[in-house]
Write a protein that holds these residues in place. Structure first.
Motif, PDB file in Angstrom:
ATOM      1  N   ASP A  69       1.205  -1.202   0.269  1.00 24.11           N
ATOM      2  CA  ASP A  69       0.064   0.108  -0.059  1.00 24.11           C
ATOM      3  C   ASP A  69       0.685   1.210  -0.143  1.00 24.11           C
ATOM      4  O   ASP A  69       0.421   2.438  -0.731  1.00 24.11           O
ATOM      5  N   ASN A  72       2.340   1.530  -2.882  1.00 25.85           N
ATOM      6  CA  ASN A  72       1.262   2.184  -4.281  1.00 25.85           C
ATOM      7  C   ASN A  72       1.428   3.571  -3.911  1.00 25.85           C
ATOM      8  O   ASN A  72       1.402   4.276  -5.559  1.00 25.85           O
ATOM      9  N   ASN A  95       3.058  -4.399 -10.650  1.00 26.02           N
ATOM     10  CA  ASN A  95       3.309  -5.587  -9.417  1.00 26.02           C
ATOM     11  C   ASN A  95       2.368  -5.187  -8.955  1.00 26.02           C
ATOM     12  O   ASN A  95       2.036  -5.591  -7.985  1.00 26.02           O
ATOM     13  N   THR A  98      -0.708  -4.769  -9.283  1.00 29.87           N
ATOM     14  CA  THR A  98      -1.644  -6.055 -10.030  1.00 29.87           C
ATOM     15  C   THR A  98      -1.769  -6.886  -7.991  1.00 29.87           C
ATOM     16  O   THR A  98      -2.709  -7.385  -7.355  1.00 29.87           O
ATOM     17  N   MET A  99      -0.864  -6.787  -6.782  1.00 30.57           N
ATOM     18  CA  MET A  99      -0.905  -6.986  -5.463  1.00 30.57           C
ATOM     19  C   MET A  99      -1.758  -6.093  -5.130  1.00 30.57           C
ATOM     20  O   MET A  99      -2.210  -7.249  -3.682  1.00 30.57           O
ATOM     21  N   SER A 100      -2.169  -5.399  -5.401  1.00 29.26           N
ATOM     22  CA  SER A 100      -2.900  -3.841  -4.683  1.00 29.26           C
ATOM     23  C   SER A 100      -5.026  -4.220  -5.148  1.00 29.26           C
ATOM     24  O   SER A 100      -5.544  -3.057  -4.814  1.00 29.26           O
ATOM     25  N   GLU A 101      -4.708  -5.495  -5.913  1.00 27.53           N
ATOM     26  CA  GLU A 101      -5.672  -5.852  -7.216  1.00 27.53           C
ATOM     27  C   GLU A 101      -6.245  -3.635  -7.665  1.00 27.53           C
ATOM     28  O   GLU A 101      -7.422  -4.045  -7.855  1.00 27.53           O
ATOM     29  N   ASN A 102      -5.227  -3.240  -8.446  1.00 27.25           N
ATOM     30  CA  ASN A 102      -5.189  -2.471  -8.652  1.00 27.25           C
ATOM     31  C   ASN A 102      -5.262  -2.760 -10.779  1.00 27.25           C
ATOM     32  O   ASN A 102      -4.393  -2.515 -11.586  1.00 27.25           O
ATOM     33  N   ARG A 103      -5.942  -3.491 -11.110  1.00 29.77           N
ATOM     34  CA  ARG A 103      -5.223  -4.423 -12.115  1.00 29.77           C
ATOM     35  C   ARG A 103      -5.889  -3.181 -13.318  1.00 29.77           C
ATOM     36  O   ARG A 103      -5.367  -3.599 -14.653  1.00 29.77           O
TER      37      ARG A 103
END
Length: 108
Positions: A69, A72, A95, A98-103
């Motif tokens: 977080d 990001n 990355n 992607t890991m924070s689901e902000n695809r």
């Protein structure tokens, strides 16, 4: 005239302290002490002449210690400040997104 000289001296001292913090942080980063490096980059950021690059380094440090977080947040700040992202920085940012689901952001 005296006030101007004092102001100029104070500004010079702040720039030198910012540079000292940055040099320390660079050394810590080189030795993979990411947590401490991020701390000193933040201190250097306060009076930095080029804050965008420091924001990017803070983001990288946070990414390396899995503070997704925070990474990001700092990558976004660096992007807004128009930091010069390397290929490795871009990959790290993707990355993190992607890991924070902000695809959706990762795909742009």
């Amino acid at each position: 005239l005296i006030c101007f000289v004092l102001f100029a001296f104070a500004a010079q001292a702040q720039n030198q302290s910012s540079l000292a913090y940055q040099l320390l942080a660079d050394s810590l980063l080189e030795h993979k002490n990411y947590q401490s490096a991020a701390l000193y980059y933040e201190k250097a950021l306060k009076n930095a002449q080029n804050p965008a690059d420091l924001m990017l380094r803070i983001a990288t440090c946070n990414y390396k210690i899995n503070k997704i977080d925070l990474a990001n947040t700092w990558f976004k700040k660096a992007d807004v400040a128009q930091a010069q992202f390397s290929e490795a920085d871009i990959n790290s940012y993707v990355n993190v997104l992607t890991m924070s689901e902000n695809r959706a952001d990762a795909q742009r």
